[in-house]
Design a protein around this motif. Structure first.
Motif, PDB file in Angstrom:
ATOM      1  N   ARG A  73      -2.948  21.040 -28.317  1.00 40.72           N
ATOM      2  CA  ARG A  73      -3.331  22.436 -27.877  1.00 40.72           C
ATOM      3  C   ARG A  73      -3.631  23.180 -29.120  1.00 40.72           C
ATOM      4  O   ARG A  73      -2.815  23.245 -30.059  1.00 40.72           O
ATOM      5  CB  ARG A  73      -2.068  23.062 -26.978  1.00 40.72           C
ATOM      6  CG  ARG A  73      -2.048  22.616 -25.733  1.00 40.72           C
ATOM      7  CD  ARG A  73      -0.873  23.414 -24.898  1.00 40.72           C
ATOM      8  NE  ARG A  73      -0.947  24.939 -24.937  1.00 40.72           N
ATOM      9  CZ  ARG A  73      -0.140  25.670 -24.141  1.00 40.72           C
ATOM     10  NH1 ARG A  73       1.055  25.201 -23.759  1.00 40.72           N
ATOM     11  NH2 ARG A  73      -0.242  26.961 -24.452  1.00 40.72           N
ATOM     12  N   PRO A  74      -4.599  23.806 -29.071  1.00 41.82           N
ATOM     13  CA  PRO A  74      -5.187  24.737 -30.278  1.00 41.82           C
ATOM     14  C   PRO A  74      -4.432  25.712 -30.496  1.00 41.82           C
ATOM     15  O   PRO A  74      -3.673  26.495 -29.662  1.00 41.82           O
ATOM     16  CB  PRO A  74      -6.743  25.083 -29.889  1.00 41.82           C
ATOM     17  CG  PRO A  74      -6.415  25.261 -28.635  1.00 41.82           C
ATOM     18  CD  PRO A  74      -5.761  24.076 -27.855  1.00 41.82           C
ATOM     19  N   MET A  75      -4.140  26.143 -31.896  1.00 40.24           N
ATOM     20  CA  MET A  75      -3.403  27.334 -32.163  1.00 40.24           C
ATOM     21  C   MET A  75      -4.558  28.539 -32.175  1.00 40.24           C
ATOM     22  O   MET A  75      -5.569  28.339 -31.797  1.00 40.24           O
ATOM     23  CB  MET A  75      -3.080  27.221 -33.699  1.00 40.24           C
ATOM     24  CG  MET A  75      -2.310  25.867 -33.976  1.00 40.24           C
ATOM     25  SD  MET A  75      -0.592  25.443 -32.963  1.00 40.24           S
ATOM     26  CE  MET A  75       0.443  26.955 -33.748  1.00 40.24           C
ATOM     27  N   ASN A  76      -3.599  29.685 -32.286  1.00 38.75           N
ATOM     28  CA  ASN A  76      -4.599  30.962 -32.243  1.00 38.75           C
ATOM     29  C   ASN A  76      -5.684  31.109 -33.207  1.00 38.75           C
ATOM     30  O   ASN A  76      -5.634  30.548 -34.317  1.00 38.75           O
ATOM     31  CB  ASN A  76      -3.491  32.090 -32.318  1.00 38.75           C
ATOM     32  CG  ASN A  76      -2.568  32.278 -31.425  1.00 38.75           C
ATOM     33  OD1 ASN A  76      -2.631  31.642 -30.423  1.00 38.75           O
ATOM     34  ND2 ASN A  76      -1.352  32.827 -31.764  1.00 38.75           N
ATOM     35  N   PRO A  77      -6.930  31.381 -33.094  1.00 37.71           N
ATOM     36  CA  PRO A  77      -7.996  31.386 -33.632  1.00 37.71           C
ATOM     37  C   PRO A  77      -7.781  31.848 -35.145  1.00 37.71           C
ATOM     38  O   PRO A  77      -8.195  31.484 -35.958  1.00 37.71           O
ATOM     39  CB  PRO A  77      -9.149  32.069 -32.640  1.00 37.71           C
ATOM     40  CG  PRO A  77      -8.678  31.866 -31.528  1.00 37.71           C
ATOM     41  CD  PRO A  77      -7.025  31.865 -31.332  1.00 37.71           C
ATOM     42  N   GLY A  78      -7.061  33.348 -35.093  1.00 37.07           N
ATOM     43  CA  GLY A  78      -6.667  33.593 -36.494  1.00 37.07           C
ATOM     44  C   GLY A  78      -5.775  33.324 -37.336  1.00 37.07           C
ATOM     45  O   GLY A  78      -5.339  33.740 -38.094  1.00 37.07           O
ATOM     46  N   ALA A  79      -5.162  32.269 -36.559  1.00 36.57           N
ATOM     47  CA  ALA A  79      -3.763  31.910 -37.185  1.00 36.57           C
ATOM     48  C   ALA A  79      -3.936  31.302 -38.710  1.00 36.57           C
ATOM     49  O   ALA A  79      -4.839  30.431 -38.964  1.00 36.57           O
ATOM     50  CB  ALA A  79      -3.040  30.627 -36.302  1.00 36.57           C
ATOM     51  N   ASP A  80      -2.918  31.663 -39.516  1.00 35.82           N
ATOM     52  CA  ASP A  80      -2.977  31.024 -40.953  1.00 35.82           C
ATOM     53  C   ASP A  80      -1.977  29.741 -40.817  1.00 35.82           C
ATOM     54  O   ASP A  80      -1.291  29.521 -40.348  1.00 35.82           O
ATOM     55  CB  ASP A  80      -2.416  31.874 -41.867  1.00 35.82           C
ATOM     56  CG  ASP A  80      -2.128  31.531 -43.110  1.00 35.82           C
ATOM     57  OD1 ASP A  80      -2.746  30.453 -43.627  1.00 35.82           O
ATOM     58  OD2 ASP A  80      -1.722  32.019 -43.998  1.00 35.82           O
ATOM     59  N   LEU A  81      -2.811  28.523 -41.381  1.00 34.89           N
ATOM     60  CA  LEU A  81      -2.421  27.134 -41.140  1.00 34.89           C
ATOM     61  C   LEU A  81      -2.237  26.555 -42.549  1.00 34.89           C
ATOM     62  O   LEU A  81      -2.011  25.386 -42.601  1.00 34.89           O
ATOM     63  CB  LEU A  81      -3.197  26.489 -40.316  1.00 34.89           C
ATOM     64  CG  LEU A  81      -3.145  26.713 -38.688  1.00 34.89           C
ATOM     65  CD1 LEU A  81      -4.288  25.905 -37.909  1.00 34.89           C
ATOM     66  CD2 LEU A  81      -1.808  27.053 -38.080  1.00 34.89           C
ATOM     67  N   ASP A  82      -2.055  27.205 -43.655  1.00 30.57           N
ATOM     68  CA  ASP A  82      -1.822  26.658 -44.625  1.00 30.57           C
ATOM     69  C   ASP A  82      -0.281  26.305 -45.034  1.00 30.57           C
ATOM     70  O   ASP A  82       0.242  26.803 -44.114  1.00 30.57           O
ATOM     71  CB  ASP A  82      -2.281  27.354 -45.887  1.00 30.57           C
ATOM     72  CG  ASP A  82      -1.403  28.892 -46.190  1.00 30.57           C
ATOM     73  OD1 ASP A  82      -0.320  28.858 -45.503  1.00 30.57           O
ATOM     74  OD2 ASP A  82      -1.731  29.674 -47.007  1.00 30.57           O
ATOM     75  N   PRO A  83       0.092  25.456 -45.891  1.00 31.66           N
ATOM     76  CA  PRO A  83       1.408  24.891 -45.821  1.00 31.66           C
ATOM     77  C   PRO A  83       2.510  25.988 -45.774  1.00 31.66           C
ATOM     78  O   PRO A  83       3.421  25.841 -45.106  1.00 31.66           O
ATOM     79  CB  PRO A  83       1.621  24.026 -47.263  1.00 31.66           C
ATOM     80  CG  PRO A  83      -0.017  23.694 -47.228  1.00 31.66           C
ATOM     81  CD  PRO A  83      -0.958  24.372 -46.769  1.00 31.66           C
ATOM     82  N   PRO A  84       2.291  26.871 -46.659  1.00 37.01           N
ATOM     83  CA  PRO A  84       3.453  27.870 -46.508  1.00 37.01           C
ATOM     84  C   PRO A  84       3.387  28.729 -44.954  1.00 37.01           C
ATOM     85  O   PRO A  84       4.745  29.010 -44.886  1.00 37.01           O
ATOM     86  CB  PRO A  84       2.855  28.971 -47.379  1.00 37.01           C
ATOM     87  CG  PRO A  84       2.237  28.232 -48.926  1.00 37.01           C
ATOM     88  CD  PRO A  84       1.439  27.233 -47.659  1.00 37.01           C
ATOM     89  N   ALA A  85       2.517  29.047 -44.742  1.00 37.82           N
ATOM     90  CA  ALA A  85       2.274  29.286 -43.200  1.00 37.82           C
ATOM     91  C   ALA A  85       3.251  28.417 -42.218  1.00 37.82           C
ATOM     92  O   ALA A  85       3.866  28.781 -41.327  1.00 37.82           O
ATOM     93  CB  ALA A  85       0.933  29.701 -42.661  1.00 37.82           C
ATOM     94  N   LEU A  86       2.721  27.066 -42.388  1.00 34.77           N
ATOM     95  CA  LEU A  86       3.391  26.071 -41.659  1.00 34.77           C
ATOM     96  C   LEU A  86       4.956  26.009 -41.724  1.00 34.77           C
ATOM     97  O   LEU A  86       5.697  25.740 -40.801  1.00 34.77           O
ATOM     98  CB  LEU A  86       2.667  24.925 -41.788  1.00 34.77           C
ATOM     99  CG  LEU A  86       1.208  24.880 -41.155  1.00 34.77           C
ATOM    100  CD1 LEU A  86       0.596  23.439 -41.550  1.00 34.77           C
ATOM    101  CD2 LEU A  86       1.313  24.902 -39.632  1.00 34.77           C
ATOM    102  N   ALA A  87       5.195  26.292 -43.089  1.00 41.78           N
ATOM    103  CA  ALA A  87       6.808  26.120 -43.278  1.00 41.78           C
ATOM    104  C   ALA A  87       7.316  27.436 -42.448  1.00 41.78           C
ATOM    105  O   ALA A  87       8.509  27.169 -41.806  1.00 41.78           O
ATOM    106  CB  ALA A  87       7.136  26.110 -44.714  1.00 41.78           C
ATOM    107  N   ASP A  88       6.762  28.549 -42.682  1.00 47.04           N
ATOM    108  CA  ASP A  88       7.305  29.867 -41.867  1.00 47.04           C
ATOM    109  C   ASP A  88       7.404  29.749 -40.279  1.00 47.04           C
ATOM    110  O   ASP A  88       8.262  30.206 -39.583  1.00 47.04           O
ATOM    111  CB  ASP A  88       6.336  30.982 -42.424  1.00 47.04           C
ATOM    112  CG  ASP A  88       6.413  31.168 -43.782  1.00 47.04           C
ATOM    113  OD1 ASP A  88       7.453  30.867 -44.348  1.00 47.04           O
ATOM    114  OD2 ASP A  88       5.626  32.169 -44.129  1.00 47.04           O
TER     115      ASP A  88
END
Length: 286
Positions: A73-88
């Motif tokens: 399922r896709p994430m929100n269009p404006g979501a930050d998906l860089d590694p620190p954001a994914l850790a968060d």
């Protein structure tokens, strides 16, 4: 570790601020929680063998499929998906589950994310278990940098998704340097099917674009002050992640221990699942 009560075997979606994340749980609900973090272009099924054994030993196994290319399922269009954001995002999930601290178990790219998670949210990470993974300057690893660079182009991922419709192509998706034992065709088909969806490719490209060594180098500096220790498990025949990475992490993380397993490639969870689960149990109960 012993346990009583009924084991969990459930699936659900966790609604995070970045979007929906699929979560599977195995084991007793009162068991010590293990959060398993997979790498790029695979999903939580990478950990099935380890989690099934750990659940039998009495652990509550949390198996999210993060938006790293094999999510459905896709994430929100404006979501930050860089590694620190994914850790968060992972930390947010732990909070939503009402857990105070978890043992984080990572492999491949997921091991890099696990280090970032422990560095950014040390209060949530009881201890780290890292199996053959990115670290320091190797994020992505030198042997796979060209692949990740190509993967930042949606057209390349789309082409890969179409090629993976073919069983013959899927046979070569997990070569021996990654896993000596391999994985079933049905699992590989599931890992690669999302590449045929435009919205899911958008997420994957966004994640790939955010991978850079500065994140793991920063985490490594912070982990020199981490008090939870780390169990490091590397394969003796790993040609993707040099054993020197494991040795370097073991020297830098206070209280770390390095275990080297024979006849294993980079996907240690596939090649030695029972032994990895037993090492985790020994690490947490010694």
């Amino acid at each position: 570790m012993t346990h009583g009560g009924t084991n969990l075997d459930i699936e659900r979606w966790i609604e995070t601020t970045a979007g929906p994340v699929h979560l599977r749980e195995l084991g007793p609900p009162t068991g010590a929680p293990l959060l398993f973090v997979h790498g790029a272009l695979v999903d939580s099924h990478l950990w099935d063998g380890v989690a099934e054994r750990a659940a039998a030993l009495g652990y509550r196994c949390l198996l999210p499929t993060l938006p790293l290319g094999s999510h459905t399922r896709p994430m929100n269009p404006g979501a930050d998906l860089d590694p620190p954001a994914l850790a968060d995002l992972a930390a947010e999930m732990v909070g939503q589950l009402g857990l105070r601290a978890v043992t984080v178990v990572g492999n491949d790219t997921g091991g890099g994310l696990s280090q970032i998670l422990a560095a950014r949210h040390p209060e949530l990470v009881r201890t780290l278990v890292l199996t053959a993974c990115d670290a320091y300057e190797q994020f992505p690893p030198r042997s796979l940098r060209a692949f990740f660079a190509l993967g930042r182009a949606p057209g390349v991922l789309a082409l890969g998704g179409q090629l993976m419709r073919l069983r013959t192509a899927r046979r070569f998706a997990i070569p021996r340097p990654l896993s000596h034992r391999g994985v079933g065709d049905e699992v590989v088909a599931g890992w690669t099917r999302p590449l045929r969806d435009r919205a899911l490719r958008r997420d994957t490209v966004k994640f790939f674009a955010g991978i850079e060594a500065s994140h793991t180098l920063t985490a490594a500096r912070q982990l020199r002050h981490y008090t939870g220790g780390a169990l490091l498990v590397w394969g003796s025949d790993d040609r993707a992640f040099a054993l020197d990475l494991g040795r370097r992490l073991a020297a830098d993380i206070p209280g770390a221990r390095l275990e080297i397993l024979d006849d294993c490639g980079a996907f240690v969870p596939l090649d030695a699942p029972d032994r990895v689960a037993e090492l985790i149990d020994e690490w947490l109960t010694e």
